[in-house]
Design a protein around this motif. Structure first.
Motif, PDB file in Angstrom:
ATOM      1  N   ASP A  92       3.013  16.820  -2.188  1.00 31.61           N
ATOM      2  CA  ASP A  92       3.325  17.736  -1.142  1.00 31.61           C
ATOM      3  C   ASP A  92       2.413  19.069  -1.289  1.00 31.61           C
ATOM      4  N   LEU A 124      -1.840  22.705   1.958  1.00 30.47           N
ATOM      5  CA  LEU A 124      -3.254  22.569   2.477  1.00 30.47           C
ATOM      6  C   LEU A 124      -3.816  24.101   3.023  1.00 30.47           C
ATOM      7  N   TYR A 148      -5.395  16.840  12.652  1.00 31.77           N
ATOM      8  CA  TYR A 148      -5.958  16.388  11.111  1.00 31.77           C
ATOM      9  C   TYR A 148      -4.882  15.416  10.616  1.00 31.77           C
ATOM     10  N   ASP A 149      -5.305  14.528   9.827  1.00 31.77           N
ATOM     11  CA  ASP A 149      -4.494  13.637   8.893  1.00 31.77           C
ATOM     12  C   ASP A 149      -3.994  14.381   7.763  1.00 31.77           C
ATOM     13  N   THR A 150      -2.800  14.954   7.623  1.00 30.42           N
ATOM     14  CA  THR A 150      -2.149  15.666   6.507  1.00 30.42           C
ATOM     15  C   THR A 150      -2.077  14.721   5.115  1.00 30.42           C
ATOM     16  N   ASP A 151      -1.596  13.471   5.477  1.00 31.53           N
ATOM     17  CA  ASP A 151      -1.280  12.530   4.318  1.00 31.53           C
ATOM     18  C   ASP A 151      -2.837  12.232   3.686  1.00 31.53           C
ATOM     19  N   LEU A 207      -5.501  13.570   3.778  1.00 30.72           N
ATOM     20  CA  LEU A 207      -6.006  15.160   3.167  1.00 30.72           C
ATOM     21  C   LEU A 207      -5.421  15.518   1.826  1.00 30.72           C
ATOM     22  N   ARG A 208      -4.064  15.165   1.622  1.00 34.07           N
ATOM     23  CA  ARG A 208      -3.481  15.696   0.309  1.00 34.07           C
ATOM     24  C   ARG A 208      -3.673  14.402  -0.555  1.00 34.07           C
ATOM     25  N   GLU A 231      -4.393  20.827  15.507  1.00 35.61           N
ATOM     26  CA  GLU A 231      -3.522  20.265  14.348  1.00 35.61           C
ATOM     27  C   GLU A 231      -3.390  18.918  14.530  1.00 35.61           C
TER      28      GLU A 231
END
Length: 826
Positions: free
Chosen positions: A356, A359, A301-304, A306-307, A299
């Motif tokens: 938000d 994902l 990965y760069d969530t910001d 990716l969104r 976990e």
């Protein structure tokens, strides 16, 4: 010498001291080059050490990563020394041994001197079987040469259409002449070359990001020092780009960056790495999927990112596999918008928009069951755990995880991918895969991000000058399509070729014999070149081109650094050589387009520069270089040029081949597959690495390099050699179902068992028998449509006892025992 006298290959190559010019005095074909002649005068003794040099700033111009500004020293009318010259931005000062060796190349006996015609060719009786090694040439005037070419082009246009004439441009000169070549082709309506080498990786990357042609754009190398992790994938950057981009990688390492090298060969670069991943040939997609698996599992990965900048949250319909469109769920939605879930509700996913968004997960929207794109990718990567692919890839599972962790957790970094990945048939899949991997780690648009093993550099923006908007430019062919067009008329007939800046069709293209067969179907083959190459030997009309030091031009910084360079003439063209632009303009006048070309080369250069608002001609001319300030240092800061304006992790309009569809990167192999149908008969994979001693086939003749790299060799692991009864330095026969070559075997543990290599760029005359491109093939994938030089299988055995190797084994002193060539260079 009269215009009607026959000139054989030996005579064309006269210049004095020719055998020594290769550092291989004495044997075989080399004696054919040593017959004396009319080369430039030389200065010896005290004259070499007294007096004052005249120094001209100019630019070295091959298809390399340099485009180096250099100072050329002339004494007593002869080029004597070359040294680097700092460009406008001095951090890009650079040069290499090859660039410094022009003191020899300028006066090399392979230089072409006069326009020539094949002795047994005429426009009405082309006698195509007369082409090749035994062809004889006769000297003609420039007017006669251009008259013959123009008349034949007009004749073919009348009989077969303008598209029956192919204008083929290579990459042997990074000036602006190619624009005038394309301009004439467009005005005439000729077929033009659309490339077909080294485009595989860029095509795959482009499908995901909207960026990429050959390789994708990457931050300029001055920014690489900000990278915290650099994964060099398939590039020996410390050999092929030493003094250039390599220094920038070392700057990053000195700042604490981790250097990972992924390569089946233990290269110079691998020897300097923190971690080497010795992937098996063609198994790269399995490896990068295993790295994705690690990022998902941990976990990291760069969530910001990716969104906000990818389609990771975009919903995929489980019934059709298509992306859910905003038009399907809202009256205000559009077909080019995809849908995500935000706070439990479906929303249109806009470019460059934070939210938000969910994902992962499964959702039902208006009765349609969906999953997110990132869920699809995670489930796909789940089948490629490091432990599951370790044996197939040849890379330890823990090392796969380490590389993935460094990239995902140590801050900005990237993957410096190379063209080598695209030299496998299905190399476009890797382009798709690593574009996605870098999206997972958020490595776009930041200082310290890297996406290719060389930067984009810059070019001169000349608008539509090369392809005027008021004409129909005619069709194009990619290189792999040439033989079918010439032999079978598919997709249309090619009856003549005009070639500049290229030794491709006679030497560099794969399946060389097929290209030579294709040439036999031509009624006219015109080749303009600086040297008497293997391609020139196939020609009907030969147009001699001056050395770069004898041509004025503006040099592109593509693939190297963000400068344009002004290539000032160092000396007048030797013999009767003429700039390609003069020949092109001469043909244009004869074809009725003379008014579309400026009278002189400098006028043309001034006109092109006036079209680029970021360049001032006078500044460039006076300084010698000018940094193009409009070239951004950091790339990918704007909306992505895709349908959604985002990086598209899941492609619902994906191509497919051999029953495999590429919505996500799915491994597909050709000859590298362990169970390939030829694996038993031809068990060794055959690579042709770039050499530090040549730029493709340029510099083949340079004495300094040939003293330490005198002949082609086969790099082979001792285990493979001994299993075949092959001793170190023994001559071997390398063969497959297309052809063969005889070269010296060299034990080399840097190459893993099952993989052999002969560096590319050698000319036919350098092989005891055959040629390395008699072994390669011209097959391409449906998607990549790119020549796959590395997807080749061969067998190896000791050479027959009656093979004549005397060209290298007899009367062949090297080093201090070699004769000194009568050329420049103190």
């Amino acid at each position: 010498m009269g215009d009607s006298e026959d000139v054989g290959r030996r005579d064309v190559l006269k210049a004095g001291g020719a055998a020594a010019a290769l550092g291989l005095g004495g044997g075989g074909y080399l004696n054919a080059l040593a017959s004396g002649g009319d080369g430039a005068s030389t200065a010896t003794g005290l004259e070499s050490f007294v007096g004052q040099n005249e120094v001209t700033q100019t630019v070295c111009s091959p298809n390399c990563r340099g485009k180096c500004p250099i100072d050329v020293h002339v004494r007593d009318g002869q080029i004597k020394k070359i040294e680097p010259h700092p460009p406008e931005d001095e951090q890009y000062k650079r040069a290499c041994v090859l660039g410094l060796s022009h003191t020899q190349r300028v006066y090399d006996p392979t230089r072409l001197k006069y326009p020539m015609k094949r002795a047994d060719w005429s426009p009405d009786e082309p006698n195509p079987t007369g082409r090749g090694p035994e062809a004889e040439f006769e000297r003609i005037s420039w007017d006669e040469a251009l008259d013959l070419v123009a008349d034949k082009m007009q004749s073919l246009k009348s009989e077969y259409g303008a598209e029956s004439v192919l204008f083929h441009e290579g990459s042997g000169n990074y000036g602006q002449t190619g624009k005038s070549f394309k301009r004439l082709a467009s005005l005439f309506g000729a077929t033009q070359s659309a490339w077909g080498i080294d485009t595989n990786v860029g095509k795959g990357f482009n499908r995901i990001t909207g960026h990429g042609a050959f390789l994708p754009p990457t931050n300029e190398s001055e920014d690489w020092e900000n990278a915290n992790t650099i994964i060099v994938w398939g590039s020996d950057i410390f050999s092929s780009q030493f003094q250039m981009d390599a220094s920038k990688v070392l700057d990053a390492v000195e700042n604490g960056a981790k250097l990972v090298v992924v390569d089946p060969v233990y290269t110079t670069t691998a020897s300097k790495a923190d971690l080497w991943l010795p992937v098996k040939p063609g198994k790269d997609v399995y490896l990068i999927l295993a790295m994705m698996h690690t990022v998902f599992e941990e976990e990291t990965y760069d969530t910001d990112f990716l969104r906000s900048r990818t389609t990771a949250p975009a919903l995929v319909r489980t019934d059709t596999g298509e992306l859910l469109r905003a038009a399907d769920v809202s009256v205000d939605g559009r077909d080019d918008q995809v849908v995500a879930i935000e706070d439990g509700e479906p929303v249109a996913l806009e470019p460059e928009t934070e939210g938000d968004y969910a994902l992962f997960g499964e959702y039902t929207v208006d009765g349609v069951e969906c999953v997110t794109s990132l869920t699809k990718l995670r489930d796909h990567a789940a089948d490629h755990a490091p432990a599951a692919v370790a044996e197939k890839t040849g890379v330890d599972a823990d090392n796969i995880r380490t590389a993935a962790r460094w990239l995902a957790t140590r801050g900005p970094g990237g993957i410096a991918s190379s063209y080598a990945l695209g030299r496998y048939t299905h190399g476009h899949i890797f382009g798709q895969a690593y574009a996605i991997m870098l999206a997972m780690t958020g490595d776009y648009g930041n200082h310290g991000n890297i996406h290719a093993h060389h930067p984009g550099g810059t070019t001169l923006a000349a608008g539509d000058w090369a392809a005027p908007s008021d004409v129909d430019p005619g069709p194009s062919l990619i290189f792999p399509e040439y033989p079918d067009a010439m032999i079978d008329g598919d997709p249309h007939e090619i009856r003549a070729v005009y070639s500049i800046e290229s030794n491709m069709m006679g030497n560099q293209f794969p399946d060389r014999q097929r290209y030579q067969n294709a040439i036999e179907n031509l009624e006219m083959y015109v080749v303009a070149d600086m040297h008497h190459t293997d391609t020139v030997q196939q020609a009907d009309i030969v147009l001699p081109v001056p050395h770069w030091f004898e041509q004025e031009d503006i040099i592109s910084g593509w693939g190297s650094h963000p400068h344009l360079g002004y290539r000032h003439r160092v000396q007048e063209p030797l013999w009767e050589t003429r700039d390609d632009y003069e020949a092109i303009r001469g043909l244009a006048e004869r074809l009725g387009f003379g008014d579309r070309f400026p009278e002189t080369k400098r006028e043309m250069l001034r006109e092109l520069a006036s079209r680029d608002d970021a360049i001032d001609f006078e500044t460039l001319y006076e300084q010698g270089t000018q940094r193009k300030e409009t070239t951004p240092v950091v790339k990918y800061t704007d909306e992505f040029p895709t349908e959604t304006g985002r990086i598209e992790l899941y492609d619902d309009d994906a191509p497919s081949e051999e029953g495999v569809s590429f919505e996500l990167p799915r491994p597909l192999e050709d000859r590298t597959a362990d169970d390939h149908e030829q694996a038993d008969e031809y068990p060794l994979m055959f690579m042709q690495k770039h050499s530090r001693f040549r730029i493709h086939s340029q510099y083949e003749m340079v004495n300094w390099s040939r003293e330490i790299n005198p002949e082609p060799q086969l790099d082979i692991h001792p285990r493979d050699a001994k299993a075949r009864g092959i001793e170190d330095d023994e001559y071997v026969r390398v063969y497959n179902d297309r052809g063969e070559m005889v070269v010296k075997a060299k034990y080399n543990e840097a190459f893993q068992p099952g993989l052999v290599n002969t560096d590319q760029g050698w000319w036919a005359r350098d092989f005891v028998e055959g040629h390395l491109n008699d072994l390669t093939h011209n097959e391409t994938s449906d998607v990549g449509r790119c020549m796959a030089f590395y997807d080749v299988r061969v067998a190896v055995e000791p050479a027959p006892e009656d093979v004549d190797t005397s060209m290298y084994t007899e009367g062949n002193p090297k080093g201090s025992g070699a004769a000194t060539p009568h050329t420049g260079g103190d």
